[in-house]
Design a protein around this motif. Structure first.
Motif, mmCIF file in Angstrom:
data_model
loop_
_atom_site.group_PDB
_atom_site.id
_atom_site.type_symbol
_atom_site.label_atom_id
_atom_site.label_comp_id
_atom_site.label_asym_id
_atom_site.label_seq_id
_atom_site.Cartn_x
_atom_site.Cartn_y
_atom_site.Cartn_z
ATOM 1 N N SER A 15 0.835 -1.211 0.000
ATOM 2 C CA SER A 15 0.000 0.000 0.000
ATOM 3 C C SER A 15 0.867 1.258 0.000
ATOM 4 C CB SER A 15 -0.968 -0.003 1.181
ATOM 5 O OG SER A 15 -0.283 0.071 2.402
ATOM 6 N N CYS A 16 2.103 1.165 0.499
ATOM 7 C CA CYS A 16 3.048 2.287 0.433
ATOM 8 C C CYS A 16 3.307 2.646 -1.025
ATOM 9 C CB CYS A 16 4.377 1.920 1.081
ATOM 10 S SG CYS A 16 4.292 1.511 2.829
ATOM 11 N N MET A 17 3.461 1.631 -1.834
ATOM 12 C CA MET A 17 3.722 1.801 -3.252
ATOM 13 C C MET A 17 2.584 2.577 -3.917
ATOM 14 S SD MET A 17 4.508 -1.357 -5.855
ATOM 15 C CE MET A 17 2.869 -2.041 -5.796
ATOM 16 N N THR A 18 1.363 2.187 -3.643
ATOM 17 C CA THR A 18 0.199 2.839 -4.222
ATOM 18 C C THR A 18 0.072 4.280 -3.744
ATOM 19 O OG1 THR A 18 -0.915 0.701 -4.295
ATOM 20 C CG2 THR A 18 -2.308 2.641 -4.502
ATOM 21 N N LYS A 19 0.321 4.502 -2.477
ATOM 22 C CA LYS A 19 0.236 5.837 -1.890
ATOM 23 C C LYS A 19 1.210 6.801 -2.575
ATOM 24 C CE LYS A 19 0.356 7.724 2.822
ATOM 25 N NZ LYS A 19 0.648 7.362 4.218
ATOM 26 N N ILE A 20 2.440 6.362 -2.787
ATOM 27 C CA ILE A 20 3.460 7.188 -3.432
ATOM 28 C C ILE A 20 3.096 7.441 -4.894
ATOM 29 C CG2 ILE A 20 5.882 7.263 -4.164
ATOM 30 C CD1 ILE A 20 6.502 5.619 -1.579
ATOM 31 N N GLU A 21 2.691 6.386 -5.595
ATOM 32 C CA GLU A 21 2.325 6.544 -7.010
ATOM 33 C C GLU A 21 1.212 7.562 -7.183
ATOM 34 O OE1 GLU A 21 1.413 2.604 -8.468
ATOM 35 O OE2 GLU A 21 3.515 2.207 -8.952
ATOM 36 N N LYS A 22 0.163 7.454 -6.399
ATOM 37 C CA LYS A 22 -0.975 8.373 -6.531
ATOM 38 C C LYS A 22 -0.579 9.813 -6.213
ATOM 39 C CE LYS A 22 -4.734 5.135 -5.925
ATOM 40 N NZ LYS A 22 -5.923 4.741 -5.187
ATOM 41 N N ALA A 23 0.214 9.997 -5.174
ATOM 42 C CA ALA A 23 0.626 11.348 -4.787
ATOM 43 C C ALA A 23 1.465 12.000 -5.885
ATOM 44 C CB ALA A 23 1.397 11.309 -3.475
ATOM 45 N N LEU A 24 2.371 11.260 -6.484
ATOM 46 C CA LEU A 24 3.210 11.823 -7.545
ATOM 47 C C LEU A 24 2.425 12.033 -8.836
ATOM 48 C CD1 LEU A 24 6.570 9.921 -6.970
ATOM 49 C CD2 LEU A 24 6.103 12.344 -6.548
ATOM 50 N N GLU A 25 1.521 11.107 -9.159
ATOM 51 C CA GLU A 25 0.709 11.256 -10.366
ATOM 52 C C GLU A 25 -0.186 12.491 -10.302
ATOM 53 O OE1 GLU A 25 -1.211 7.447 -10.519
ATOM 54 O OE2 GLU A 25 0.450 6.532 -11.630
ATOM 55 N N ASN A 26 -0.533 12.942 -9.107
ATOM 56 C CA ASN A 26 -1.378 14.125 -8.942
ATOM 57 C C ASN A 26 -0.606 15.436 -9.084
ATOM 58 O OD1 ASN A 26 -3.822 12.803 -8.589
ATOM 59 N ND2 ASN A 26 -3.494 12.522 -6.403
ATOM 60 N N GLN A 27 0.708 15.367 -9.234
ATOM 61 C CA GLN A 27 1.518 16.573 -9.399
ATOM 62 C C GLN A 27 1.522 16.999 -10.865
ATOM 63 O OE1 GLN A 27 2.884 18.048 -6.545
ATOM 64 N NE2 GLN A 27 1.572 16.441 -5.727
ATOM 65 N N ASN A 28 1.388 18.286 -11.111
ATOM 66 C CA ASN A 28 1.433 18.808 -12.478
ATOM 67 C C ASN A 28 2.793 18.530 -13.106
ATOM 68 O OD1 ASN A 28 -1.160 19.874 -12.431
ATOM 69 N ND2 ASN A 28 -0.472 21.824 -11.617
ATOM 70 N N GLY A 29 2.776 18.087 -14.362
ATOM 71 C CA GLY A 29 4.005 17.850 -15.103
ATOM 72 C C GLY A 29 4.631 16.493 -14.881
ATOM 73 N N VAL A 30 3.989 15.622 -14.102
ATOM 74 C CA VAL A 30 4.557 14.304 -13.793
ATOM 75 C C VAL A 30 3.837 13.228 -14.604
ATOM 76 C CG1 VAL A 30 4.937 12.586 -11.985
ATOM 77 C CG2 VAL A 30 5.212 15.018 -11.478
ATOM 78 N N GLU A 31 4.618 12.325 -15.193
ATOM 79 C CA GLU A 31 4.071 11.221 -15.984
ATOM 80 C C GLU A 31 4.807 9.929 -15.663
ATOM 81 O OE1 GLU A 31 4.528 12.153 -20.103
ATOM 82 O OE2 GLU A 31 3.158 13.846 -20.038
ATOM 83 N N ASN A 32 4.163 8.824 -15.961
ATOM 84 C CA ASN A 32 4.785 7.489 -15.888
ATOM 85 C C ASN A 32 5.461 7.197 -14.551
ATOM 86 O OD1 ASN A 32 4.052 7.120 -18.613
ATOM 87 N ND2 ASN A 32 5.929 8.113 -19.293
ATOM 88 N N VAL A 33 4.715 7.291 -13.483
ATOM 89 C CA VAL A 33 5.260 6.990 -12.158
ATOM 90 C C VAL A 33 5.257 5.480 -11.948
ATOM 91 C CG1 VAL A 33 4.989 7.293 -9.670
ATOM 92 C CG2 VAL A 33 4.376 9.158 -11.224
ATOM 93 N N LYS A 34 6.397 4.952 -11.547
ATOM 94 C CA LYS A 34 6.490 3.518 -11.260
ATOM 95 C C LYS A 34 7.286 3.345 -9.973
ATOM 96 C CE LYS A 34 7.354 -0.923 -13.065
ATOM 97 N NZ LYS A 34 6.983 -1.764 -14.137
ATOM 98 N N VAL A 35 6.670 2.689 -8.991
ATOM 99 C CA VAL A 35 7.357 2.389 -7.740
ATOM 100 C C VAL A 35 7.774 0.924 -7.785
ATOM 101 C CG1 VAL A 35 7.180 2.288 -5.228
ATOM 102 C CG2 VAL A 35 6.016 4.119 -6.469
ATOM 103 N N LEU A 36 9.066 0.698 -7.591
ATOM 104 C CA LEU A 36 9.607 -0.663 -7.570
ATOM 105 C C LEU A 36 9.712 -1.091 -6.112
ATOM 106 C CD1 LEU A 36 12.403 -0.009 -10.208
ATOM 107 C CD2 LEU A 36 10.122 -0.946 -10.598
ATOM 108 N N PHE A 37 8.719 -1.844 -5.668
ATOM 109 C CA PHE A 37 8.588 -2.190 -4.255
ATOM 110 C C PHE A 37 9.823 -2.898 -3.708
ATOM 111 C CE2 PHE A 37 7.161 -5.159 -0.907
ATOM 112 C CZ PHE A 37 6.729 -4.239 0.031
ATOM 113 N N ASN A 38 10.260 -3.975 -4.366
ATOM 114 C CA ASN A 38 11.381 -4.766 -3.849
ATOM 115 C C ASN A 38 12.698 -4.004 -3.841
ATOM 116 O OD1 ASN A 38 9.789 -7.003 -3.302
ATOM 117 N ND2 ASN A 38 10.054 -7.840 -5.358
#
Length: 73
Positions: A15-38
């Protein structure tokens, strides 16, 4: 578009991964966010005319996660 790779402190749950992805995706000018959990890394593309790596780091640390390093290409 610039590419940023952030090395984070250890992520403890998926769920940490999802939380970070959503927060960054909501920033203007940000695209293709990928969190590598492991690997505890975040990879993203961002428009340098709209935001910068420091602002993205602030978003992640504001969520309570440690950003150990940031590489921008």
């Amino acid at each position: 578009m610039a590419k940023a790779t952030m090395q984070l402190g250890t992520l403890t749950c998926p769920s940490c991964m999802t939380k970070i992805e959503k927060a960054l995706e909501n920033q203007n000018g940000v695209e293709n966010v990928k969190v590598l959990f492991n690997a505890s890394k975040v990879k993203t593309n961002f428009d340098e005319g709209v935001t910068d790596a420091d602002k993205l780091t602030d978003v992640v640390t504001g969520l309570g996660y440690e950003v150990q390093s940031v590489k921008v290409k």
